[in-house]
Structure formats: C-alpha cells, structure tokens
Design a protein around this motif. Sequence first.
Motif, short mmCIF file in Angstrom:
data_model
loop_
_atom_site.label_atom_id
_atom_site.label_comp_id
_atom_site.label_asym_id
_atom_site.label_seq_id
_atom_site.Cartn_x
_atom_site.Cartn_y
_atom_site.Cartn_z
N ASP A 38 0.99 -1.36 0.10
CA ASP A 38 -0.26 -0.18 -0.49
C ASP A 38 0.76 1.41 0.37
O ASP A 38 0.29 2.40 0.07
CB ASP A 38 -0.77 0.24 0.97
N VAL A 39 1.79 1.29 0.50
CA VAL A 39 3.25 3.15 0.35
C VAL A 39 3.10 2.67 -1.18
O VAL A 39 3.63 3.86 -1.27
CB VAL A 39 3.55 2.13 1.77
N ASP A 40 3.41 1.40 -1.85
CA ASP A 40 3.34 1.69 -3.03
C ASP A 40 2.81 2.86 -3.81
O ASP A 40 3.02 3.14 -4.54
CB ASP A 40 4.24 0.09 -3.82
N ARG A 41 1.33 2.21 -3.93
CA ARG A 41 0.75 2.71 -4.47
C ARG A 41 0.18 4.39 -3.72
O ARG A 41 0.31 4.76 -4.72
CB ARG A 41 -1.28 2.00 -3.43
N TYR A 42 0.52 4.29 -2.89
CA TYR A 42 0.20 5.43 -2.39
C TYR A 42 1.64 6.81 -3.66
O TYR A 42 1.16 7.82 -3.66
CB TYR A 42 0.28 5.75 -0.47
N ALA A 43 2.60 6.12 -2.89
CA ALA A 43 3.61 6.48 -3.05
C ALA A 43 3.18 6.53 -5.04
O ALA A 43 4.03 7.97 -5.53
CB ALA A 43 4.83 5.73 -3.56
N ALA A 44 2.96 6.01 -5.28
CA ALA A 44 2.93 6.26 -6.95
C ALA A 44 1.74 6.95 -7.47
O ALA A 44 1.81 7.80 -8.25
CB ALA A 44 1.85 4.45 -7.57
N ALA A 45 0.63 6.66 -5.86
CA ALA A 45 -0.59 8.10 -6.40
C ALA A 45 0.03 9.76 -5.91
O ALA A 45 -0.59 10.35 -7.02
CB ALA A 45 -1.34 7.67 -5.47
N LEU A 46 0.47 9.74 -5.28
CA LEU A 46 1.58 11.41 -4.85
C LEU A 46 2.45 11.83 -5.89
O LEU A 46 2.34 13.30 -6.04
CB LEU A 46 1.74 11.20 -3.32
N ARG A 47 3.03 10.53 -6.42
CA ARG A 47 3.93 11.13 -7.62
C ARG A 47 3.28 11.33 -8.60
O ARG A 47 4.00 12.44 -9.54
CB ARG A 47 4.73 9.79 -7.41
N GLU A 48 2.24 10.88 -9.20
CA GLU A 48 1.28 11.48 -10.20
C GLU A 48 0.16 12.57 -9.92
O GLU A 48 0.76 13.73 -11.05
CB GLU A 48 0.45 9.97 -10.33
N ALA A 49 0.13 12.76 -8.87
CA ALA A 49 -0.18 14.63 -7.91
C ALA A 49 0.42 15.14 -8.48
O ALA A 49 0.32 16.67 -8.80
CB ALA A 49 -0.79 14.00 -7.01
N GLY A 50 2.30 14.71 -8.82
CA GLY A 50 2.81 16.20 -9.09
C GLY A 50 3.87 16.54 -7.18
O GLY A 50 5.01 17.13 -7.60
N VAL A 51 3.81 15.26 -6.97
CA VAL A 51 5.07 15.26 -5.56
C VAL A 51 6.57 14.63 -6.62
O VAL A 51 6.57 13.76 -6.33
CB VAL A 51 4.75 14.59 -4.25
N ALA A 52 7.33 15.41 -6.25
CA ALA A 52 8.74 14.64 -6.13
C ALA A 52 9.63 15.39 -5.09
O ALA A 52 9.82 15.29 -3.99
CB ALA A 52 9.20 15.64 -7.25
#
Length: 508
Positions: A38-52
């Motif tokens: 789930d941390v992977d899923r959340y990280a991928a989602a936040l990355r898509e939102a623009g978090v770098a």
Amino acid sequence: MAGSNFTEHLRRQALRRADHQALVDGADRWTYAELDADVDRYAAALREAGVATGDLVGVLGRNTGRYVLELLALSRLGAVSVPLNWRLHAAEQAYVVEQAGITGLLYDDDFADEAAHVAGATGLRLLVANETRVVADARRLADLLAAQPAGVRVPDVERGPADLHRLLYTSGTTARPKGVMHTCGNLTANHLAQILELELTPADRILVSAPLFHVSGLEAPGLAVFVAGATMVLTPTFQPADIARIADAERITGMVLAAQILFGLLDLAEPPELATLRYLLFAGVAPSVRQQVKRRLPHVRLVDTFGMTELCNGVCYLDAAHEESKLGALGAPFPGVHIRIVDEDFQPVAPGVEGEIIVRGEKISPGYWRDDEANRRTRRDGWFRTGDVGRIDADGYLWFVDRRTDLIKSGGENVASAEVERVLAQHPDVAEVAVIGVPDPRWDEVPKAFVILREGATTTAEQLREHCRAALARYKVPRYVQLVATLPRNDSGKVLKKALREEPVVPR
C-alpha cells in the motif's frame, strides 16, 4: 551514524514477516506485506499528483492508517513531510506553509476549510483531498489510487544521514512557530535507541494515541515500531475510555500517555486491566502519582523521560532497575547521547548542582528551518541549549528542576507567551500586555494575560479573549484576562513575570 531512507525497513519486514500484523486502525489492519504494497500505491499516487523528491508536503489530518501510509509514501519518494498541527488557527497554518516553503498539502475532510484558506493565502501548487471535500484544484486521493496498476512498485529514494526527512513545527519560546529539522540520521539514531531502551521486539503491540503531528506520536517509539517488526495500533481519540478499551482489546504492550489522559484512566469507573502492558511512558507526573499507578499496575514498567521535538523525542528513559530507588529521576542518557549541566558561563558543574541542561548526539536536530537567529541562540560548541534547568546525580541520572520560564505547557501542547502577547498587542485598545502560564487541574497550565488598556478604552476581558479566538488556536486563547494599571518591572524595564506568577488567579 549511517542514515538511509526509513521505508527501506518496510521492504525488509515484508520479506521477513510478510504475514505479521504491522498496523491497526480500528477494523482496518495491515500485515507487513500489505503495508509495504500500500505504501507503493500511495507513493505512486502522490507522484502522479506531482510530489517529487525534495518537495515539502504538509499533512493535515487526524491519526488514521491513511495518515501513516501518506507519511511512509512521502518518505519512499524522498519528499519532506511536514505534519501540521490541526489545532492551529487557519492563519497560523498559512504562516507555517509560507515559512517552510511547503508546495503540497494533503488534507482530511475535517480540515477542508483550513485547506481552502491556506490554498488562497499561500503559494501551494498542489492539493490532495484525502476524502470527499475538494477545495480549489485539489485532486481526490481515491482517484489517484484507483489509477495505479496492480502490483505497482516504487523504489525507495536513496537518502543520506544529513538529508532532511521531515519538519515538525513547535511554538517553542518565540512568537512564531519554528520548524524543527529531523534528518534521516536523526531517525536512525532514535529508532535504534528506542528499540534498545524499550526492549522492543516483534511481539510488541504499541498504542499510539498522541497525534502524529507531535514528536511523541511519531518517535516515542512511533516509527521505531516498524523497525522492530512490531505492531502499531492507532486510537481515533484521546479519550481515556477509548484508550482503555483499545488497550485491553488489542493486547497492548506499550504506550505513551499525556498526564491528563493518565489521570483519566485512573478515574474511570472500571479501570482497564492492562494485563499485557509491560511499559507505560509519560513525563511531568508527580512521584506520588507514579506510586499510585505502580500500586494499580505492579507488573508495568513506568518510564519517565526528558524530551523535546528538538531532541527527536526523549534523550533518556528511567530504567526498570531504578524505578523505585531513583523515583523522580528522568533516567540516564540514551546510547549516542550526551547530557551536561552548565552554569551561566557555559561551564560544567559538579554532580548534584543545578544548571542549564544541554544535549548533543546523533539524534539531536541540526537546527531550525530558515531561522538563523534561533539556531545561534540555542547552539553552542556542538551542544543544544534546552534552556531547562536540571541536575545530574553522581550516577549520571538526570533530574528535572524547572521548565523554560516563558513556555506554557497546556494539555501536552507548547504555548509561547510571546505569540499570545503579539496577538493581544494588535488590539487597538491594548497598551501593554504580559502573558504567563498558571496552574490548571486538567491541562497542567493555561495562559493568563495581564493587560493595560489605552487611556479611555472600555474593552472588556471577554472581548480581548474573542479577539484572540480570531487568530489563535483555542488552547492558546488566555483562560484568564486580568485588566491592570501597571506591570511589575525591573530596573531595565523588563516585565517581572516571576512576580506575575505570584498573583492570585482571578475570574475572567
């Protein structure tokens, strides 16, 4: 001290303890394999939102499994998390966002109004709505998560010991909140010390009731639970009845409690049995109360501590062997930590002599974010100056004597008297003001303001409190406002707050 990305521990635990319970939030439960995925899923989602990598991202929400997942996902991405105190006024939140340079905000529905205010008042470039209330151009977390492919993997960004992991804002003793920097090396040192000092193992089930915007929620032992391969259990509220129920139902083995919650547990009509509890961590509780707790829970180790946000939680815990013989002491220093008592000339004093407590070590914050003046004032020769007064006995145990003069401790929160004074001074009818902390049976201390009005002004004490409510968190609003003609001062004109503390508390 070597440092690394904290979430690398999740990868190891997912391999070694895939089916072991890692996180509990009511009916929601994660094994280590599920948590890591789930941390992977959340990280991928936040990355898509623009978090770098390197972005500063605020998190505004209550203790939930989602909150923990977001903190872990930000770590995996190499972003800097800034857990925001939801008790602050929206104007105070906006100040923190601007001062820190936060570019993204993740928020719960309960704080959508605050998020809207902050979005309109600052330079935020991205917002993520954790639930359903969308403000400005926020994206919904559920939509971002749904867009991620099954089994998505996000590698942990490499981090070094000096890299910034998070900022925690504390009122401290100045008029504005200060951002305390916690590096990856600070976390590594603290987690190893927590495991050693609390003897954490995978069999432990640790209750986290302190808010996750507090160092006590995050690091006492907080995230060290995952390093040990143990289980973190969250509570939805700070109510003693809820904590008692969950502690018994979830077979909790360790927890940290604020003093007022501890008192609440003792006062319950049916106190919890806490049969599985092996340690209870607290601070600021009188020796007589510790003895009372020990009589009720003779099987539990009672751990007192000395800690601050700047120290990445505690720097000493009272050990079980000296629980009775050193009653009232705060313990000896953690591994990798040095504590010294110095006089006004910054010279070490003899055992048993009172002086300022100074600390150095690998878990001590390198400083305050974007605040050179505060760093100069609190750092000297590699030591952090706490400003607190204490003594160290011949065996090396720290004894607390007095707190920093102008810092008000109210319900586990720091309230800077200068901050409250600044807000009151902005009222057009206020000529002079001084704020102190006065004893309170429930909250330890509450703010009290002494105010000199301008000539001819008829503003009432309640009107001044209303003025504060418009700019300050509720716990910072003075419980008492006393209108006075003069303030006691020394020869140089400085207000003598010691004299004010000797004044009787009068009704507002």
